[in-house]
Design an enzyme around this catalytic site. Structure first.
Site, PDB file in Angstrom:
ATOM      1  N   TYR A 131     -23.966 -34.081   3.043  1.00 15.55           N
ATOM      2  CA  TYR A 131     -22.672 -34.735   2.940  1.00 15.55           C
ATOM      3  C   TYR A 131     -22.433 -35.742   4.070  1.00 15.55           C
ATOM      4  O   TYR A 131     -21.331 -36.271   4.208  1.00 15.55           O
ATOM      5  CB  TYR A 131     -21.549 -33.692   2.956  1.00 15.55           C
ATOM      6  N   LYS A 177     -32.353 -22.054   3.779  1.00 16.30           N
ATOM      7  CA  LYS A 177     -33.505 -22.280   2.910  1.00 16.30           C
ATOM      8  C   LYS A 177     -34.663 -22.786   3.775  1.00 16.30           C
ATOM      9  O   LYS A 177     -35.345 -23.762   3.465  1.00 16.30           O
ATOM     10  CB  LYS A 177     -33.143 -23.293   1.813  1.00 16.30           C
ATOM     11  N   ASP A 209     -30.667 -19.257  -2.292  1.00 18.15           N
ATOM     12  CA  ASP A 209     -30.779 -19.067  -3.737  1.00 18.15           C
ATOM     13  C   ASP A 209     -30.774 -17.593  -4.098  1.00 18.15           C
ATOM     14  O   ASP A 209     -30.123 -17.170  -5.060  1.00 18.15           O
ATOM     15  CB  ASP A 209     -32.018 -19.784  -4.288  1.00 18.15           C
ATOM     16  N   ASP A 233     -20.536 -24.912   0.089  1.00 20.37           N
ATOM     17  CA  ASP A 233     -19.748 -25.448  -1.013  1.00 20.37           C
ATOM     18  C   ASP A 233     -20.117 -24.745  -2.320  1.00 20.37           C
ATOM     19  O   ASP A 233     -19.260 -24.254  -3.059  1.00 20.37           O
ATOM     20  CB  ASP A 233     -19.989 -26.953  -1.112  1.00 20.37           C
ATOM     21  N   ASP A 237     -17.964 -21.569  -4.387  1.00 16.06           N
ATOM     22  CA  ASP A 237     -17.501 -21.802  -5.761  1.00 16.06           C
ATOM     23  C   ASP A 237     -18.065 -20.750  -6.707  1.00 16.06           C
ATOM     24  O   ASP A 237     -17.379 -20.284  -7.628  1.00 16.06           O
ATOM     25  CB  ASP A 237     -17.903 -23.197  -6.231  1.00 16.06           C
TER      26      ASP A 237
END
Length: 336
Positions: A131, A177, A209, A233, A237
């Site tokens: 971002y 990750k 993941d 993010d 969600d």
């Protein structure tokens, strides 16, 4: 601040900038302001504009005046922006020098949550990662995105997350990750490990993941999840789906001297203007705002009133009821 009812008379009232934005933001943010006014602190409110409608009128989604107000306020309460969201929320987060995005995800009674045992908090790095905005087209049909991870930002978010957990007696999970993104997430993970060693806090690590799957299966095993920007993010969600949707998630964007509070939901254009938007998330964001300013008792009063209303009703249509935004607001105010 030790006396929630006293305010800060010696320094004058604290300045709260209120930015409803677009869509249901115009309906739920005024409801949250009513709640803030009801619990007693001596706030000075200042309303400002941002979002699609402002851009259509002025050519700017985030007027300089609005940005300056947020940059100089004690705290800001924001609703939502539509197509101009990236032009509004990211600059607003930068205006308050926010480095941490804090998103509690909790299953409330009376909401028919998929995973009733969910009660965790995502502490998300808020300044860099993918971002950071470094995109380019290097040839026709070929684009690149540069992921930025620095030791300083990783240390700052890790320290915030471990201190947050230490204050609450919680454990920390470091999401990463690093098995694939060895340099960038490797730095993030190594830095978080080093910071974590300074705290008497239980901690573990999880590939982001795999963590997504485990959150769906057994969210009750997690307390505070410290994560890079994009991972925070996406994972928060995902977790929202376990508790009834984004309409129940508050958030705080925290800097060293000021902060910005916002519901995680967007503008919900399908119901905007109908008066049936769920104000719970922005009211819970207001509770976080109160606690950030030191009004812990007032913040807990607001959270308890919202929780009691979710448990007993009335419920807006997203939670299976037929109540209006005003109905829910009146119920929360009555419980205060």
């Amino acid at each position: 601040m030790t006396d929630d009812s006293a305010g800060t008379a010696a320094d004058g009232p604290e300045r709260i900038v209120v930015i409803p934005g677009d869509g249901i933001g115009k309906e739920v943010v005024p409801a949250a302001r009513e709640v803030l006014e009801a619990v007693g602190p001596d706030f000075e409110f200042e309303e400002a504009d941002a979002g699609d409608a402002v851009k259509a009128e002025t050519g700017e989604a985030l007027p300089e005046e609005t940005r300056d107000l947020a940059a100089n306020a004690d705290a800001t309460l924001f609703g939502a922006a539509g197509e101009t969201a990236a032009d509004v929320i990211i600059p607003l987060r930068r205006a308050v020098d926010s480095f941490a995005n804090v998103r509690p995800v909790r299953a409330y009674p009376g909401t028919d949550a998929l995973q009733p045992g969910t009660d965790l908090v995502f502490v998300r790095e808020n300044t860099e990662g993918v971002y950071a905005g470094h995109e380019s087209e290097i040839a026709p049909g070929v684009t690149t995105l540069t992921r930025v991870v620095t030791e300083s930002a990783s240390e700052e978010i890790a320290r915030y997350g471990f201190e947050y957990a230490a204050e609450r007696g919680s454990r920390v999970t470091i999401a990463h990750k690093a098995n694939v993104m060895r340099t960038t997430d490797g730095l993030f993970l190594d830095t978080a490990r080093r910071v974590g060693a300074e705290y008497d806090v239980d901690a573990d690590e999880a590939l982001m993941d795999a963590l997504a799957m485990h959150l769906v299966q057994r969210p009750e095993e997690y307390d505070v999840v410290v994560c890079p920007n994009l991972a925070g993010d996406v994972l928060s969600d995902l977790a929202a789906g376990l508790v009834g949707g984004l309409g129940l998630l508050p958030s705080a964007n925290v800097g060293d001297e000021r902060a910005l509070f916002e519901p995680v939901h967007g503008t919900a254009p399908d119901i905007a203007g109908q008066g049936v938007a769920n104000p719970s998330a922005v009211m819970l964001s207001a509770a976080m705002l109160l606690e950030y300013l030191g009004y812990d008792d007032a913040g807990e009063r607001v959270r308890s009133a919202v929780t009691a209303t979710l448990e007993s009703g009335p419920h807006t249509p997203d939670l299976g009821g037929d109540a209006t935004t005003s109905d829910v607001t009146e119920a929360v105010l009555a419980k205060l």
